[in-house]
Every structure is written in C-alpha cells, then in structure tokens.
Write a protein that holds these residues in place. Structure first.
Motif, PDB file in Angstrom:
ATOM      1  N   ARG A  49      -7.501 105.388  98.396  1.00 20.30           N
ATOM      2  CA  ARG A  49      -8.313 106.420  99.317  1.00 20.30           C
ATOM      3  C   ARG A  49     -10.500 105.452  98.832  1.00 20.30           C
ATOM      4  O   ARG A  49     -10.301 106.589  97.256  1.00 20.30           O
ATOM      5  CB  ARG A  49      -8.279 107.675  99.886  1.00 20.30           C
ATOM      6  CG  ARG A  49      -7.301 107.670 100.531  1.00 20.30           C
ATOM      7  CD  ARG A  49      -7.455 109.824 100.987  1.00 20.30           C
ATOM      8  NE  ARG A  49      -5.682 109.892 100.972  1.00 20.30           N
ATOM      9  CZ  ARG A  49      -5.090 110.424  99.975  1.00 20.30           C
ATOM     10  NH1 ARG A  49      -5.832 111.028  99.553  1.00 20.30           N
ATOM     11  NH2 ARG A  49      -3.831 110.789 101.046  1.00 20.30           N
ATOM     12  N   ARG A  51     -12.215 107.367  98.764  1.00 20.30           N
ATOM     13  CA  ARG A  51     -13.463 108.985  98.349  1.00 20.30           C
ATOM     14  C   ARG A  51     -12.874 108.925  97.117  1.00 20.30           C
ATOM     15  O   ARG A  51     -13.570 110.310  96.263  1.00 20.30           O
ATOM     16  CB  ARG A  51     -13.173 109.585  99.305  1.00 20.30           C
ATOM     17  CG  ARG A  51     -12.264 110.562 100.046  1.00 20.30           C
ATOM     18  CD  ARG A  51     -12.102 111.224 100.918  1.00 20.30           C
ATOM     19  NE  ARG A  51     -10.494 111.522 100.756  1.00 20.30           N
ATOM     20  CZ  ARG A  51     -10.045 111.865 102.275  1.00 20.30           C
ATOM     21  NH1 ARG A  51     -10.194 111.078 102.911  1.00 20.30           N
ATOM     22  NH2 ARG A  51      -8.641 112.264 102.293  1.00 20.30           N
ATOM     23  N   ASP A  52     -11.544 108.619  96.782  1.00 23.42           N
ATOM     24  CA  ASP A  52     -10.988 109.520  95.621  1.00 23.42           C
ATOM     25  C   ASP A  52     -11.969 108.406  93.948  1.00 23.42           C
ATOM     26  O   ASP A  52     -11.391 109.106  93.256  1.00 23.42           O
ATOM     27  CB  ASP A  52      -9.764 109.258  95.497  1.00 23.42           C
ATOM     28  CG  ASP A  52      -9.048 109.551  97.003  1.00 23.42           C
ATOM     29  OD1 ASP A  52      -9.463 110.823  96.948  1.00 23.42           O
ATOM     30  OD2 ASP A  52      -7.982 110.049  97.228  1.00 23.42           O
ATOM     31  N   THR A  54     -13.922 107.607  91.342  1.00 18.92           N
ATOM     32  CA  THR A  54     -15.094 107.842  90.428  1.00 18.92           C
ATOM     33  C   THR A  54     -16.102 106.857  90.085  1.00 18.92           C
ATOM     34  O   THR A  54     -15.184 105.919  89.600  1.00 18.92           O
ATOM     35  CB  THR A  54     -15.247 109.134  89.507  1.00 18.92           C
ATOM     36  OG1 THR A  54     -14.198 109.336  88.411  1.00 18.92           O
ATOM     37  CG2 THR A  54     -14.420 110.586  89.930  1.00 18.92           C
TER      38      THR A  54
END
Length: 149
Positions: A49, A51-52, A54
């Motif tokens: 995903r 959004r996971d 960083t």
C-alpha cells in the motif's frame, strides 16, 4: 529448507534464461529486463500500500535496488565472458581469502600498460589498489608474464 532450494532453482533458471538474451539486448539489457520482471512480480505478489511507505523506507528501497542492479550487472558481465556454471560457482564461493599468515601482495604499479586495469594479482582475494597506490615508485615483484583481466 524447501524455500531456499526453490529460490536457488529460480535464480539459476533466471540466469540461464538471461544468458540467451545476450545476443539481442546485451548483458546490461538482460539486467534491465530481469530486474523489471522481478519488480513486477514482487509488486503482484506483495501488493504494498503506498500509504504505508515512509521517506526512510523509500530511500532504503531505492538503495537496495541500486545495489542489486550493480551486483546483477557485474555478475552478468562476468557471465558474458565466462561459462555460466563457472561464474555461478565463483559467485557462490565468494572471495578467496589469503591463507593464514600469508603476506598481502604489494600493490600493482600500473606501469605495464594502460589497457591492464591493475586487477590481476598473484594472490587471489587481494584488494584492488587505490589510484595513489598505483603510482608507487617501486615496481611489483615479477609473477611471470603480465596477463590482462
């Protein structure tokens, strides 16, 4: 145990398939195709995903990708010059350490010819000389006729 054996079988089959591409795309093209297929396969299996991620994980992923690409490119360059079985065996064995108590080989003087990259050494496993070491005033001891790498 089964996963490790299956992984090695996949790696060797991929290498064998890549060698067949050398005539049409060359070693670097085979590396690009191989890494692109591996990336697509990994994305399809893992399905991360976005959004996971960083910033640190993206930088680590890019660093790992660059190192993997360099490693694969150097290995494919070796396979272009050596038989696949020989290159795979040398990769598996890793660097050859000097025997215990053996003196390290002196750095190469670089005076033999500009074509020789100073990579041949009478003692396998010795490090390549730095540019400053290649300008040493004394020539290396004779180890027989000069060979090109």
């Amino acid at each position: 145990m089964f996963a490790a054996i299956a992984s090695m079988i996949c790696i060797q089959l991929g290498l064998a398939a890549s060698v067949g591409l050398f005539d049409s795309v060359g070693p670097s093209g085979a590396v690009c195709l191989r890494l692109a297929c591996a990336a697509l396969l990994l994305l399809a299996i893992v399905r991360p995903r976005p959004r996971d991620f960083t910033r640190a994980s993206i930088l680590a992923t890019v660093a790992l990708g660059v190192v993997t690409a360099c490693l694969t490119l150097t290995f494919m360059a070796a396979v272009a010059r050596l038989p696949l079985g020989t290159a795979s065996a040398l990769e598996f064995l890793g660097p050859w350490p000097s025997p215990p108590g053996a003196a390290a080989a002196p750095p190469c003087s670089g005076r033999s010819s500009p074509a020789s990259a100073c990579c041949c050494s009478p003692n396998p496993g010795t490090a390549a000389p730095t540019p400053s070491a290649s300008r040493s005033p004394s020539p290396p001891p004779s180890a027989g006729p000069a060979t090109s790498c």
